[in-house]
Design an enzyme around this catalytic site. Structure first.
Site, mmCIF file in Angstrom:
data_model
loop_
_atom_site.group_PDB
_atom_site.id
_atom_site.type_symbol
_atom_site.label_atom_id
_atom_site.label_comp_id
_atom_site.label_asym_id
_atom_site.label_seq_id
_atom_site.Cartn_x
_atom_site.Cartn_y
_atom_site.Cartn_z
ATOM 1 C CG ASN A 112 -1.769 5.403 -0.646
ATOM 2 O OD1 ASN A 112 -1.828 6.647 -0.927
ATOM 3 N ND2 ASN A 112 -2.053 4.646 -1.515
ATOM 4 C CB THR A 147 -3.609 3.879 -7.462
ATOM 5 O OG1 THR A 147 -4.023 2.797 -6.660
ATOM 6 C CG2 THR A 147 -4.795 4.531 -8.278
ATOM 7 C CB SER A 179 -0.783 -0.039 1.261
ATOM 8 O OG SER A 179 -1.700 1.047 1.237
ATOM 9 N N GLY A 180 0.584 2.060 -0.796
ATOM 10 C CA GLY A 180 1.168 3.250 -1.029
ATOM 11 C C GLY A 180 2.614 3.188 -1.989
ATOM 12 N N GLY A 210 -2.659 -3.260 -2.019
ATOM 13 C CA GLY A 210 -1.144 -3.834 -1.742
ATOM 14 C C GLY A 210 -1.361 -4.497 -0.478
ATOM 15 C CD GLU A 223 -4.115 -2.617 3.975
ATOM 16 O OE1 GLU A 223 -4.137 -1.685 3.286
ATOM 17 O OE2 GLU A 223 -5.372 -2.595 4.106
ATOM 18 C CB SER A 265 -5.306 3.463 0.899
ATOM 19 O OG SER A 265 -4.966 2.121 0.721
ATOM 20 C CB SER A 266 -6.957 1.113 -3.873
ATOM 21 O OG SER A 266 -6.046 1.936 -5.029
#
Ligand code: ATP
Ligand code: MG
Length: 1043
Positions: free
Chosen positions: A190, A145, A140-141, A422, A424, A193-194
């Site tokens: 993030n 994306t 993540s981050g 991602g 995490e 974050s998605s």
């Protein structure tokens, strides 16, 4: 093509730069210069880890990353895999010019970039017409994306476009802000974050233009709707709406501008974040909604739902005396009823009651405070979660490839972009993190399958000598999660479904019982003394490929069940909000079968995703984050080392170094490059294997550059292939020229042949005409000769058809000859002897006589009388009157006296000059004037003293008679139409040739008894003979032209 080898000392060891150079390509030279500048900047560390000297050293690997990161060079290759480090700052490498620089250029020629990967996939898609996918992974981050968006932008800018395609491009790009608003949130890791997984297919037509798209979404982290950890936020859309929504809109939705007013937005205590501009984002989202074809009503319906979630969060309960929950916030119910378009009282009841159907009977029981809050949150999550799926569907409809809009665009190919949450790790990790990390585990497995494992297996099956590379295969962890009966998901489902009092704790116990010996699984109970301290009693730990994660089992069962009480479901099914109505299907109420649990649904959708990805040709982008603080220019080596490790980059590199960059089936390879070798072009009849061997030998591949497998050729270095590709490019040009030339030749030849046929047709026609003319001439000649000969044979016969031509010809040629050598005098005796046919006139007596008379006439009249010339061509004939025309009495009276010549005349009498028709006869001795049967006058030639005529053109003449002869009545005035003939004959008969007087003006004559008459001759326009007043006879003679 030749290689240009430049050795460039960089201070960190010499580095060899290989540039492709085509001899004589001027423009390429420019390109190379430009790219040299680009690569010069990039000469920090190595652009491709494959070129790393100490490729087994992790430290060297990280050092290379660090060096490049420091210079803002965030991209580096491992072969064809792109490693990207999040810069956490805007870099000037995403401009349009930069995109153009990567367009259609070989991977190897330019510095590493996302665009190179994007372009490479795009070209494979176009050239091989094989579906592609770009797998973007990382925690993540790490920038997944962002990478996805940049790739989409690259396609939007560089792909061919048209009006329709522009719309598709717009929609593809604009689907992002909408889905991010509803599916992304600020987390600790993030700020954007998605919170859902996204797999997007972009469809390309045969020209390579994007014509459609489709999005698959995976498990939205719904729990965020009702709860956020400290420092985190709910989904962006809530804050955007409150910050950016117009007064009017907010009033309609019953909302206040302040996020602090809403329970669902304050859990994380950070409604406002400096890096996020909600107001601005709202505008972007609002615009994007219209681009992906939302009308105003749909937007209002959608925002009503967003607002209703906030209102739901503010619904409060209080316990009555029995401890049953009662709604205390009527106002919220009012808003909810309006926004969700449901009956307010029904919703209120549904929020505080539970309906169960047992054995066909409905049981309604009140809820306590805790249960009511649970029901409320469940409703909020369900509404939001389902609306999100509806939104994805709606976007898909607007992205759908519309065959009608692009008619005739046969098959399409797709390029998939996977941007999924991602890996995490948080302080507290729950069901959501479990799912997310499981997903990443699966993706790693796929990566291993497609690169490491399959690569090694392939070398083996192709019989290529190969040193196996050791790597960690995370299949064991995947199995731990997903295996039937024994896997964590199976056990969780079982606990959810089993009757009795199943709780999160019983689930943990079941887990401990079933997988206790698994090396990647640990709980407080199973751990040794040392690790036990770090584990709570309600926790279990998984040793993921990417690291250890401790999950708290609290909420696992609920989240997996994803239960929404029946009466709430029913209420929603009756909603008149069109979106809610579509989200809650009535069949759900009647369906007896239990819906699949959240984990199982997720597992199944992931396995489908793996199938999709396996069917495509993958490219990889491995994203890393440089630090946990989201800061630019900070390279946290520990964090990076961790990521390098769990992303398997070292193994990746080792396989790459040991292996081959490129492989293709012999048939395919030969098909593509056969034009580069005279022996294989245009067809190779032997085995493809042998053909490829001949081909690579011709191309000058070195021994270490390639290997021949059982069915495929393996090429070790990309540069070898690129050189071949470049050669093909050049060859294609020359082939195209050749084809054009052939076509032009063919076309010209066709035209030439056509012209030639036409020329031949014209020639043969002309020859025919000439031939016919010649034949006609010959025929004429033959006939002429034949006539001539025949004429010659018949020349002595009387004139007849056989000799006509001949005689005429002889005559003609004689006369023509005569004309040329005409004797000077008519009496010249030296005349040539005429041909017999001409003798008829000259040699017969009558003819000779006539000619003699003509000669006499000429002597008398030539140049003296005007009408003499007219008489010349007319033949003098024997007589103008036959005996039958002369009265018999006259003939009897003349007895034996033969008539030599007779001619009708007009006599003018002596007194009144009356004109009387008479006949003039010439006999042997006299001129006789006859009136019908009577001889009116006989003038013996002896008595004829002379003849007078005028010099004019009249036909009058006077015969002068001897006056003493009493019998004579005097001179006679006569007129004859053949005056020259009559007078010539008379003069000759009477031997008075010399006595013909030709007078000018007038003629005197005697009228008997000594009286005289006068005839006056004048010339005028026409002949007139009349007695004048003076008693003279006046003769007006017409003027002749000849005079
Ligand atoms: N190439 C880049 N250039 C500049 N900034 C970047 C780049 N990539 C990522 N970032 C920054 O990092 C942030 C996080 O990136 P991104 O949202 O792409 O991460 P992610 O991998 O999708 O994470 P998650 O798994 O949480 O969705 C971005 O909001 C942006 O600020
Ligand atoms: Mg993301």
């Amino acid at each position: 093509p030749a290689f240009l080898v430049c050795k460039t000392p960089t201070g960190e060891g010499d580095r060899v730069l290989l540039l492709l150079h085509e001899p004589g390509a001027g423009s390429n030279g420019v390109r190379l210069t430009m790219e040299s500048a680009l690569t010069a900047r990039d000469r920090v560390g190595v652009q491709d880890f494959v070129l790393l000297e100490n490729f087994t050293s992790e430290a060297a690997f990280i050092e290379n990353l660090r060096k490049r990161f420091k210079e803002n060079l965030i991209y580096t290759y491992i072969g064809s895999v792109l490693v990207s480090v999040n810069p956490y700052k805007e870099l000037e490498i995403y401009s349009k010019q930069n995109m153009e620089r990567y367009r259609g250029v070989s991977f190897y020629e330019v510095s590493p970039h996302l665009y190179a990967i994007a372009d490479n996939s795009y070209r494979s898609l176009r050239m091989e017409r094989k579906d592609q996918c770009i797998l973007i992974s990382g925690e993540s981050g790490a920038g997944k994306t962002e990478a996805t968006k940049k790739i989409l932008q690259y396609y939007a800018v560089t792909c061919p476009a048209s009006q329709q395609v522009e719309t598709v491009k717009d929609r593809l790009l604009q689907s992002n802000p909408v889905l991010e608003a509803f599916g992304n949130a600020k987390t600790l890791r993030n700020d954007n974050s998605s919170r859902f997984g996204k797999y997007m297919d972009v469809q390309f037509d045969y020209r390579g233009a994007p014509v459609g798209g489709h999005i698959l979404n995976y498990l939205l982290e719904k729990s965020r709707v009702v709860h956020q950890n400290h420092g985190e936020r709910n989904f962006h859309i809530f804050y955007q709406l409150l910050e950016g929504g117009e007064e009017d809109l907010l009033r309609r939705l019953g909302l206040e501008k302040n996020p602090q007013q809403y329970h669902y937005l304050v859990k994380g205590h950070c409604a406002r974040v400096s890096s996020i501009n909600d107001k601005n984002d709202w505008k972007i989202v609002r615009r994007a909604l219209s681009i992906i074809s939302f009308n105003d009503n749909e937007v209002e319906d959608l925002l009503s739902i967003v607002a209703s979630v906030l209102h739901l969060g503010n619904v409060q309960f209080a316990a009555d005396e029995q401890g049953n929950a009662q709604v205390t916030t009527e106002n919220q119910i009012k808003y909810l009823a309006r926004l969700l378009a449901v009956e307010g009282s029904v919703l209120r009841d549904a929020l505080i009651h539970k309906k169960i159907i047992a054995k066909g009977e409905e049981l309604i029981s009140p809820l306590n405070l805790e249960q009511a809050a649970y029901a409320r949150d469940a409703l909020a999550k369900a509404i939001y979660g389902r609306t999100f799926s509806w939104l994805v569907n709606k976007v898909n409809k607007s992205l759908a490839y519309k065959e009608g809009e692009f008619p005739g665009w046969r098959s399409t190919t797709v390029l998939g972009l996977l941007d999924i949450y991602g890996f995490e790790v948080f302080q507290h990790n729950s069901f959501e993190q479990f799912c997310i990390n499981y997903c990443n585990e699966k993706l790693q497995q796929l990566f291993i399958e497609l690169t490491l494992k399959s690569e090694q297996e392939e070398y083996e099956s192709e019989g290529i000598a190969w040193e196996p590379v050791q790597y960690f295969n995370n299949k064991i962890i995947c199995d731990l999660v997903e295996e039937k009966f024994k896997g964590i998901i199976s056990i969780l489902d079982e606990e959810c479904l089993r009757p009795g009092d199943a709780t999160d704790t019983t689930f943990l116990e079941k887990l401990e019982e079933t997988v206790k010996n698994h090396p990647h699984f640990l709980t407080h109970k199973l751990a040794d003394q040392k690790t036990r301290k770090s584990l709570g009693r309600e926790e279990f730990r998984l040793l993921h490929y990417a690291g250890e994660v401790t999950y708290s089992v609290a909420g696992f069962l609920d989240k997996n069940n994803d239960l929404l009480f029946r009466n709430l479901k029913e209420t929603m099914c009756n909603s008149e909000n069109p979106i809610i109505n579509q989200c809650f299907d009535r069949t759900e109420l009647t369906d007896k079968k239990r819906p699949e649990t959240a984990a199982t649904q997720f597992k199944n959708s992931l396995s489908k995703l793996m199938e999709i990805l396996m069917s495509k040709e993958p490219s990889y982008i491995r994203c890393m984050k440089p630090n946990d603080a989201k800061q630019a220019d900070r390279f946290d080596e520990v964090l990076i080392r961790h990521q390098v490790k769990y992303l398997g980059l070292m193994e990746n590199l080792r396989v790459r170094r040991a292996g081959f960059a490129y492989r293709r089936k012999y048939e395919v390879f030969l098909q593509r490059y056969k034009s580069l070798c005279p022996e294989t072009w245009p067809t190779w009849d032997g085995r493809p294997h042998d053909g490829v061997a001949v081909l690579v030998k011709h191309l000058g591949y070195k021994q270490e550059e390639y290997k021949m497998g059982r069915t495929k050729i393996f090429i070790r270095f990309p540069k070898t292939l690129f050189a071949t590709e470049d050669a093909l490019e050049v060859r294609k040009q020359s082939l195209a020229t050749k084809m054009q030339a052939t076509w032009r030749g063919f076309y010209r030849r066709k035209k030439f042949l056509h012209m030639k046929h036409s020329a031949i047709a014209i020639q043969s026609w002309w020859r025919g005409t000439l031939g016919r003319r010649k034949a006609a001439k010959k025929k004429w000649a033959v006939e002429t000769i034949r006539r001539f000969i025949k004429g010659f044979i018949y020349r002595n016969h009387p004139r007849c058809p056989e000799n006509e031509y001949f005689l005429d010809y002889i005559r003609f040629s004689f006369l023509m000859n005569l004309k040329r050598n005409l004797p000077k005098n008519v009496l010249d005796k030296s005349w040539p002897t005429p041909p017999p046919s001409l003798c008829e006139v000259g040699s017969t007596a009558p003819g000779q006589m006539a000619l003699e008379q003509k000669v006499i006439a000429s002597e008398i009249f030539k140049g003296k009388k005007d009408n003499y010339p007219q008489s010349v061509p007319r033949l003098f004939i024997n007589t103008r009157l036959g005996n039958e025309e002369i009265n018999t009495k006259v003939l009897q009276a003349l007895e034996n006296e033969a008539i030599k010549y007779a001619v009708p005349v007009i006599k003018y009498d002596r007194k009144g000059y009356k004109a009387r028709a008479r006949q003039l006869l010439l006999t042997q001795n006299a001129v006789i004037i006859v009136e019908d049967s009577k001889i009116k006058q006989r003038i013996d030639y002896a008595n004829l003293t002379g003849i007078s005529v005028s010099s004019l053109s009249d036909n009058l003449f006077v015969l002068h008679v001897h006056c003493e002869d009493n019998k004579q009545k005097g001179d006679v005035v006569l007129q004859s139409d053949h005056v020259i003939e009559t007078l010539t004959k008379t003069a000759m008969r009477a031997d008075k040739v010399n006595n013909v007087n030709i007078n000018q003006g007038s003629i005197k004559f005697t009228v008997g008894q000594g009286k005289e008459g006068i005839i006056d001759f004048i010339s005028g326009s026409e002949l007139l003979i009349a007695k004048a007043k003076n008693g003279h006879l006046t003769v007006v003679a017409p003027r002749l032209n000849s005079r």
